[in-house]
Design a protein around this motif. Structure first.
Motif, mmCIF file in Angstrom:
data_model
loop_
_atom_site.group_PDB
_atom_site.id
_atom_site.type_symbol
_atom_site.label_atom_id
_atom_site.label_comp_id
_atom_site.label_asym_id
_atom_site.label_seq_id
_atom_site.Cartn_x
_atom_site.Cartn_y
_atom_site.Cartn_z
ATOM 1 N N GLY A 144 0.812 -1.211 0.000
ATOM 2 C CA GLY A 144 0.000 0.000 0.000
ATOM 3 C C GLY A 144 0.844 1.258 0.000
ATOM 4 N N THR A 145 1.932 1.246 0.771
ATOM 5 C CA THR A 145 2.840 2.390 0.794
ATOM 6 C C THR A 145 3.483 2.590 -0.571
ATOM 7 O OG1 THR A 145 3.321 1.970 3.129
ATOM 8 C CG2 THR A 145 4.853 3.393 1.942
ATOM 9 N N THR A 146 3.847 1.506 -1.214
ATOM 10 C CA THR A 146 4.436 1.583 -2.556
ATOM 11 C C THR A 146 3.460 2.204 -3.543
ATOM 12 O OG1 THR A 146 5.810 -0.364 -2.122
ATOM 13 C CG2 THR A 146 5.459 0.235 -4.426
ATOM 14 N N HIS A 147 2.195 1.809 -3.466
ATOM 15 C CA HIS A 147 1.184 2.398 -4.353
ATOM 16 C C HIS A 147 1.078 3.907 -4.127
ATOM 17 C CE1 HIS A 147 -1.076 -1.679 -4.838
ATOM 18 N NE2 HIS A 147 -0.112 -1.537 -5.729
ATOM 19 N N ALA A 148 1.128 4.316 -2.864
ATOM 20 C CA ALA A 148 1.002 5.742 -2.558
ATOM 21 C C ALA A 148 2.187 6.537 -3.099
ATOM 22 C CB ALA A 148 0.873 5.942 -1.052
ATOM 23 N N ILE A 149 3.392 6.041 -2.873
ATOM 24 C CA ILE A 149 4.577 6.799 -3.271
ATOM 25 C C ILE A 149 4.776 6.773 -4.782
ATOM 26 C CG2 ILE A 149 7.074 6.982 -3.020
ATOM 27 C CD1 ILE A 149 5.347 7.892 -0.603
ATOM 28 N N THR A 150 4.529 5.641 -5.409
ATOM 29 C CA THR A 150 4.645 5.619 -6.866
ATOM 30 C C THR A 150 3.547 6.454 -7.515
ATOM 31 O OG1 THR A 150 3.425 3.521 -6.948
ATOM 32 C CG2 THR A 150 5.835 3.402 -6.959
ATOM 33 N N GLY A 151 2.385 6.506 -6.883
ATOM 34 C CA GLY A 151 1.331 7.377 -7.388
ATOM 35 C C GLY A 151 1.724 8.841 -7.296
ATOM 36 N N LEU A 152 2.363 9.201 -6.175
ATOM 37 C CA LEU A 152 2.859 10.568 -6.022
ATOM 38 C C LEU A 152 3.921 10.869 -7.079
ATOM 39 C CD1 LEU A 152 3.200 13.240 -4.437
ATOM 40 C CD2 LEU A 152 4.835 12.019 -2.970
ATOM 41 N N ARG A 153 4.838 9.939 -7.279
ATOM 42 C CA ARG A 153 5.895 10.126 -8.281
ATOM 43 C C ARG A 153 5.303 10.339 -9.672
ATOM 44 N NH1 ARG A 153 8.623 4.741 -9.913
ATOM 45 N NH2 ARG A 153 6.499 4.625 -10.783
ATOM 46 N N ASP A 154 4.324 9.530 -10.030
ATOM 47 C CA ASP A 154 3.772 9.583 -11.382
ATOM 48 C C ASP A 154 2.938 10.830 -11.623
ATOM 49 O OD1 ASP A 154 4.979 7.156 -11.745
ATOM 50 O OD2 ASP A 154 3.147 5.976 -11.490
ATOM 51 N N LEU A 158 8.905 13.464 -7.520
ATOM 52 C CA LEU A 158 9.635 13.313 -6.271
ATOM 53 C C LEU A 158 10.892 14.173 -6.292
ATOM 54 C CD1 LEU A 158 9.450 9.439 -5.817
ATOM 55 C CD2 LEU A 158 8.080 11.151 -4.620
ATOM 56 N N PRO A 159 11.419 14.527 -5.132
ATOM 57 C CA PRO A 159 12.685 15.276 -5.081
ATOM 58 C C PRO A 159 13.814 14.478 -5.733
ATOM 59 C CG PRO A 159 11.610 15.239 -2.934
ATOM 60 C CD PRO A 159 10.884 14.263 -3.784
ATOM 61 N N ASP A 160 14.838 15.176 -6.162
ATOM 62 C CA ASP A 160 15.955 14.538 -6.852
ATOM 63 C C ASP A 160 16.621 13.455 -6.007
ATOM 64 O OD1 ASP A 160 15.519 16.151 -9.024
ATOM 65 O OD2 ASP A 160 17.072 17.618 -8.499
ATOM 66 N N GLN A 161 16.685 13.660 -4.686
ATOM 67 C CA GLN A 161 17.373 12.685 -3.844
ATOM 68 C C GLN A 161 16.659 11.334 -3.799
ATOM 69 O OE1 GLN A 161 15.975 15.505 -2.724
ATOM 70 N NE2 GLN A 161 15.222 15.325 -0.605
ATOM 71 N N HIS A 162 15.415 11.316 -4.251
ATOM 72 C CA HIS A 162 14.670 10.060 -4.266
ATOM 73 C C HIS A 162 14.538 9.504 -5.681
ATOM 74 C CE1 HIS A 162 13.901 10.720 -0.100
ATOM 75 N NE2 HIS A 162 13.110 11.754 -0.295
ATOM 76 N N ALA A 163 15.340 10.027 -6.605
ATOM 77 C CA ALA A 163 15.307 9.534 -7.975
ATOM 78 C C ALA A 163 16.037 8.194 -8.056
ATOM 79 C CB ALA A 163 15.962 10.546 -8.918
ATOM 80 N N GLY A 164 15.697 7.426 -9.052
ATOM 81 C CA GLY A 164 16.340 6.131 -9.229
ATOM 82 C C GLY A 164 15.713 5.057 -8.371
ATOM 83 N N GLU A 165 16.016 3.814 -8.684
ATOM 84 C CA GLU A 165 15.391 2.691 -7.993
ATOM 85 C C GLU A 165 15.739 2.665 -6.509
ATOM 86 O OE1 GLU A 165 15.244 -2.210 -8.231
ATOM 87 O OE2 GLU A 165 16.122 -1.043 -9.861
ATOM 88 N N GLN A 166 17.006 2.884 -6.187
ATOM 89 C CA GLN A 166 17.393 2.851 -4.776
ATOM 90 C C GLN A 166 16.789 4.012 -4.001
ATOM 91 O OE1 GLN A 166 21.586 3.115 -3.853
ATOM 92 N NE2 GLN A 166 21.309 2.048 -1.914
ATOM 93 N N GLY A 167 16.786 5.202 -4.599
ATOM 94 C CA GLY A 167 16.193 6.349 -3.929
ATOM 95 C C GLY A 167 14.721 6.150 -3.665
ATOM 96 N N LEU A 168 14.010 5.580 -4.649
ATOM 97 C CA LEU A 168 12.585 5.314 -4.479
ATOM 98 C C LEU A 168 12.355 4.278 -3.384
ATOM 99 C CD1 LEU A 168 9.636 5.652 -5.431
ATOM 100 C CD2 LEU A 168 10.080 3.831 -7.103
ATOM 101 N N THR A 169 13.167 3.223 -3.394
ATOM 102 C CA THR A 169 13.013 2.170 -2.386
ATOM 103 C C THR A 169 13.253 2.706 -0.981
ATOM 104 O OG1 THR A 169 13.684 0.446 -3.946
ATOM 105 C CG2 THR A 169 13.870 -0.074 -1.604
ATOM 106 N N ARG A 170 14.293 3.531 -0.837
ATOM 107 C CA ARG A 170 14.585 4.090 0.485
ATOM 108 C C ARG A 170 13.450 4.994 0.954
ATOM 109 N NH1 ARG A 170 17.368 0.476 0.505
ATOM 110 N NH2 ARG A 170 19.645 0.336 0.708
ATOM 111 N N ALA A 208 8.917 17.016 5.572
ATOM 112 C CA ALA A 208 10.387 17.073 5.609
ATOM 113 C C ALA A 208 11.005 16.008 4.727
ATOM 114 C CB ALA A 208 10.862 16.918 7.048
ATOM 115 N N LEU A 209 10.406 14.857 4.690
ATOM 116 C CA LEU A 209 10.948 13.734 3.921
ATOM 117 C C LEU A 209 10.760 13.925 2.422
ATOM 118 C CD1 LEU A 209 12.215 10.885 4.098
ATOM 119 C CD2 LEU A 209 9.889 9.989 4.237
#
Length: 211
Positions: A144-154, A158-170, A208-209
């Motif tokens: 459910g959290t993944t759906h929320a964050i990927t929905g926000l991204r799409d 998302l901020p640059d620091q959360h770009a890429g697969e690892q940034g998204l996962t973190r 903040a995040l």
């Protein structure tokens, strides 16, 4: 012409029986906790046979999961949480801070629904069956959290620091940690925060995040 058999009445009766069992199980779990509820005690309280409990819902773990699912959803509909209008409305916002506040409200709503049940269950975390159930619930929450964050991204980005697969996962990992019902339980039930204070705290953490 062969007559078709209409089994809708039987299906409705079965659904009513299942709903009654789940409602009774919720009362027993909230009143006496996980250990106090057995299939036999549930059957007696619901006015059915133990076999009916097994046939309608399943064993003890299945019953607890059914109670959790219904409390989480607020009803007995089978619609996935990510497909419900309340979830989709999270993305009808202008920016990430607005999403953070909307999402905090959503988490507060869900945590308020299931918090009492999880409080009754967590005391018995050493039970092997319950441990498996909690693991399933945690995995569902991560999805459910993944759906929320990927929905926000799409939709918003998302901020640059959360770009890429690892940034998204973190980022998903961090939000999954923040939205844990255990955080709600610690602050609201154990420390006496109001649900409104919890929501404001969570919104601040998410702002903040998310940047």
């Amino acid at each position: 012409m062969a007559r078709t058999y209409d089994n809708s009445a039987r299906a409705q009766a079965a659904q009513r029986t299942r709903a009654g069992i789940v409602a009774t199980a919720q009362e027993l779990l909230l009143d006496g906790g996980y250990a106090a509820m057995t299939v036999a005690s549930l059957a007696a309280a619901a006015g059915v046979s133990p076999q009916t409990v097994y046939n309608s819902v399943g064993g003890k773990a299945a019953v607890v999961k059914a109670v959790y699912d219904q409390m989480m959803a607020g009803d007995d509909a089978e619609d996935a949480m990510s497909g419900r209008p309340e979830f989709r409305a999270l993305f009808e916002v202008a920016d990430r801070p607005a999403f953070a506040h909307a999402y905090a409200g959503w988490v507060r709503l869900l945590s308020g629904r299931v918090g009492p049940l999880l409080g009754a269950l967590l005391a018995y975390g050493t039970d092997a069956t319950l441990a498996d159930l909690v693991a399933t619930i945690e995995q569902e929450r991560y999805v459910g959290t993944t759906h929320a964050i990927t929905g926000l991204r799409d939709r918003i980005g998302l901020p640059d620091q959360h770009a890429g697969e690892q940034g998204l996962t973190r980022l998903i990992d961090a939000v999954w940690t923040l939205n844990s019902p255990d955080c709600y339980d610690r602050l609201v039930r154990r420390r006496g925060w109001s649900p409104e204070e919890y929501e404001a705290w969570l919104a601040g953490q998410l702002v903040a995040l998310l940047g």
